[in-house]
Design a protein around this motif. Structure first.
Motif, PDB file in Angstrom:
ATOM      1  N   ALA A 264      -8.774 -13.588 -63.707  1.00 23.07           N
ATOM      2  CA  ALA A 264      -9.389 -14.632 -62.970  1.00 23.07           C
ATOM      3  C   ALA A 264      -8.571 -15.198 -61.804  1.00 23.07           C
ATOM      4  CB  ALA A 264      -9.925 -15.682 -64.051  1.00 23.07           C
ATOM      5  N   ALA A 265      -7.179 -15.545 -62.299  1.00 21.91           N
ATOM      6  CA  ALA A 265      -6.431 -15.861 -61.509  1.00 21.91           C
ATOM      7  C   ALA A 265      -6.256 -15.244 -60.216  1.00 21.91           C
ATOM      8  CB  ALA A 265      -5.041 -16.157 -61.954  1.00 21.91           C
ATOM      9  N   TRP A 266      -6.183 -13.750 -60.406  1.00 21.00           N
ATOM     10  CA  TRP A 266      -5.916 -12.825 -59.474  1.00 21.00           C
ATOM     11  C   TRP A 266      -7.206 -12.903 -58.338  1.00 21.00           C
ATOM     12  CZ3 TRP A 266      -3.255 -10.699 -55.940  1.00 21.00           C
ATOM     13  CH2 TRP A 266      -3.686  -9.484 -55.384  1.00 21.00           C
ATOM     14  N   TRP A 267      -8.593 -12.822 -58.759  1.00 22.19           N
ATOM     15  CA  TRP A 267      -9.681 -13.197 -58.060  1.00 22.19           C
ATOM     16  C   TRP A 267      -9.477 -14.415 -57.264  1.00 22.19           C
ATOM     17  CZ3 TRP A 267     -12.356 -10.704 -55.169  1.00 22.19           C
ATOM     18  CH2 TRP A 267     -13.551 -11.530 -54.362  1.00 22.19           C
ATOM     19  N   ASP A 268      -9.633 -15.554 -58.017  1.00 21.39           N
ATOM     20  CA  ASP A 268      -9.313 -16.855 -57.442  1.00 21.39           C
ATOM     21  C   ASP A 268      -8.299 -16.635 -56.250  1.00 21.39           C
ATOM     22  OD1 ASP A 268     -10.850 -18.050 -59.142  1.00 21.39           O
ATOM     23  OD2 ASP A 268      -9.211 -19.200 -60.394  1.00 21.39           O
TER      24      ASP A 268
ATOM     25  N   PRO B 291     -17.799 -14.932 -53.547  1.00 19.26           N
ATOM     26  CA  PRO B 291     -18.368 -15.724 -54.638  1.00 19.26           C
ATOM     27  C   PRO B 291     -16.891 -16.288 -55.490  1.00 19.26           C
ATOM     28  CG  PRO B 291     -18.025 -13.254 -54.936  1.00 19.26           C
ATOM     29  CD  PRO B 291     -18.053 -13.502 -53.527  1.00 19.26           C
ATOM     30  N   ASP B 292     -17.259 -17.377 -55.974  1.00 21.19           N
ATOM     31  CA  ASP B 292     -16.346 -18.057 -56.706  1.00 21.19           C
ATOM     32  C   ASP B 292     -15.809 -17.205 -58.126  1.00 21.19           C
ATOM     33  OD1 ASP B 292     -16.401 -20.253 -54.871  1.00 21.19           O
ATOM     34  OD2 ASP B 292     -17.876 -21.363 -56.368  1.00 21.19           O
ATOM     35  N   ARG B 293     -16.523 -16.561 -58.463  1.00 25.31           N
ATOM     36  CA  ARG B 293     -16.186 -15.985 -59.937  1.00 25.31           C
ATOM     37  C   ARG B 293     -16.778 -14.456 -59.618  1.00 25.31           C
ATOM     38  NH1 ARG B 293     -18.034 -20.807 -61.335  1.00 25.31           N
ATOM     39  NH2 ARG B 293     -16.629 -22.230 -62.505  1.00 25.31           N
ATOM     40  N   LEU B 294     -15.917 -13.655 -60.656  1.00 30.00           N
ATOM     41  CA  LEU B 294     -16.186 -12.083 -60.797  1.00 30.00           C
ATOM     42  C   LEU B 294     -17.681 -12.009 -61.453  1.00 30.00           C
ATOM     43  CD1 LEU B 294     -12.636 -10.790 -61.467  1.00 30.00           C
ATOM     44  CD2 LEU B 294     -14.013 -10.510 -59.289  1.00 30.00           C
ATOM     45  N   THR B 295     -18.448 -10.939 -61.247  1.00 28.83           N
ATOM     46  CA  THR B 295     -19.260 -10.526 -62.127  1.00 28.83           C
ATOM     47  C   THR B 295     -18.766 -10.074 -63.182  1.00 28.83           C
ATOM     48  OG1 THR B 295     -20.852 -10.037 -60.148  1.00 28.83           O
ATOM     49  CG2 THR B 295     -21.401  -8.972 -62.458  1.00 28.83           C
ATOM     50  N   ALA B 296     -19.208 -10.422 -64.489  1.00 27.48           N
ATOM     51  CA  ALA B 296     -18.639 -10.081 -65.716  1.00 27.48           C
ATOM     52  C   ALA B 296     -19.458  -9.005 -66.297  1.00 27.48           C
ATOM     53  CB  ALA B 296     -18.513 -11.153 -66.991  1.00 27.48           C
TER      54      ALA B 296
END
Length: 267
Positions: free
Chosen positions: A18-22, A37-42
């Motif tokens: 999550a931190a890497w994607w942020d 997108p703010d968040r990855l698709t889980a």
């Protein structure tokens, strides 16, 4: 737009991923990319997720890249990892056996039961099939092959005695060794496989060259950002290189090797 990082998404690494994607998302926005997108698709459904026209960024395996996704996604870059078996943007699989296995080479496992994660996996299936085919001499090498659904489950099958060998992505093995060592208890590495380019970052097939360059630039800045050092370290990420698509032809060559030897399947 949608994004995912499903290839090394171990539960123990959820916070680091999550931190890497942020950090990536911030870098992509700085490059002027809209609707990041703010968040990855889980747990995205694969390969459907990769084929969606609004895919912004994801990671796949070399086998889908050269098969189900061929001509339907664009290669952004190939990541580099700090793991035994990796060299720059290449990686290997490790052949895993039980700690007390008497086998000293793959040849010593003729007729054994092998475990694999999925038939569209370069690291868990394709490379092992090619290696076994060269030893099979026109016959079946393994006595049986069981599908497990993941590298971690394949290792568990070897640990439990349900299988005698499996092939595991060396990055997955290194991540488990650092973050979940109990998952490897009772197993050992028999040998390494031939190398292939690491699991690629991709975007939608309709992405234009400008978007590709912006994604690469954002990735480069995220890889250099001090604020992301801890996440990169947890994920073993050290860099990324924009390899040409034909670098992944080694995946097809391994498949052709097995087919030419009369081994279209593992068993």
């Amino acid at each position: 737009m949608r994004a995912s990082l499903p290839m090394y998404d171990l539960p123990e690494l959820a916070a680091a991923t999550a931190a890497w994607w942020d950090g990536l998302a911030r870098a992509f926005r700085t490059e002027g990319i809209a609707e990041v997108p703010d968040r990855l698709t889980a747990c995205p459904p694969l390969p459907e997720h990769w084929l969606h026209p609004d895919l912004l960024f994801s990671q796949t395996c070399g086998y889908p890249l050269t098969h189900a996704l061929s001509g339907k996604v664009r290669l952004v870059a190939t990541p580099c990892y700090d793991a035994p078996g990796c060299a720059g943007p290449s990686y290997r699989s490790l052949l895993i056996v039980a700690e007390d296995s008497r086998a000293g080479t793959l040849e010593g496992l003729r007729g054994a039961r092998c475990a694999f994660n999925s038939v569209d996996s370069q690291s868990g299936y394709n490379v092992l099939r090619a290696m076994a085919a060269l030893l099979a001499r026109g016959d079946r090498f393994f006595g049986e092959a069981i599908r497990t659904g993941s590298h971690r489950a394949s290792i568990a099958a070897v640990r439990s005695g349900a299988a005698e060998i499996c092939a595991v992505d060396c990055v997955t093995h290194a991540l488990l060794a650092r973050h979940a060592p109990a998952a490897l208890a009772g197993t050992r590495v028999l040998c390494e496989t031939p190398a292939a380019p690491s699991l690629p970052y991709v975007t939608a097939g309709e992405a234009d060259d400008q978007l590709i360059e912006r994604l690469r630039s954002g990735l480069k800045h995220a890889l250099a950002a001090p604020s992301l050092a801890a996440a990169r370290d947890d994920l073993l990420i050290t860099g990324a290189e924009p390899l040409p698509l034909d670098a992944y032809d080694v995946t097809l060559e391994m498949e052709n090797t097995a087919s030419a030897a009369g081994s279209a399947t593992l068993a």
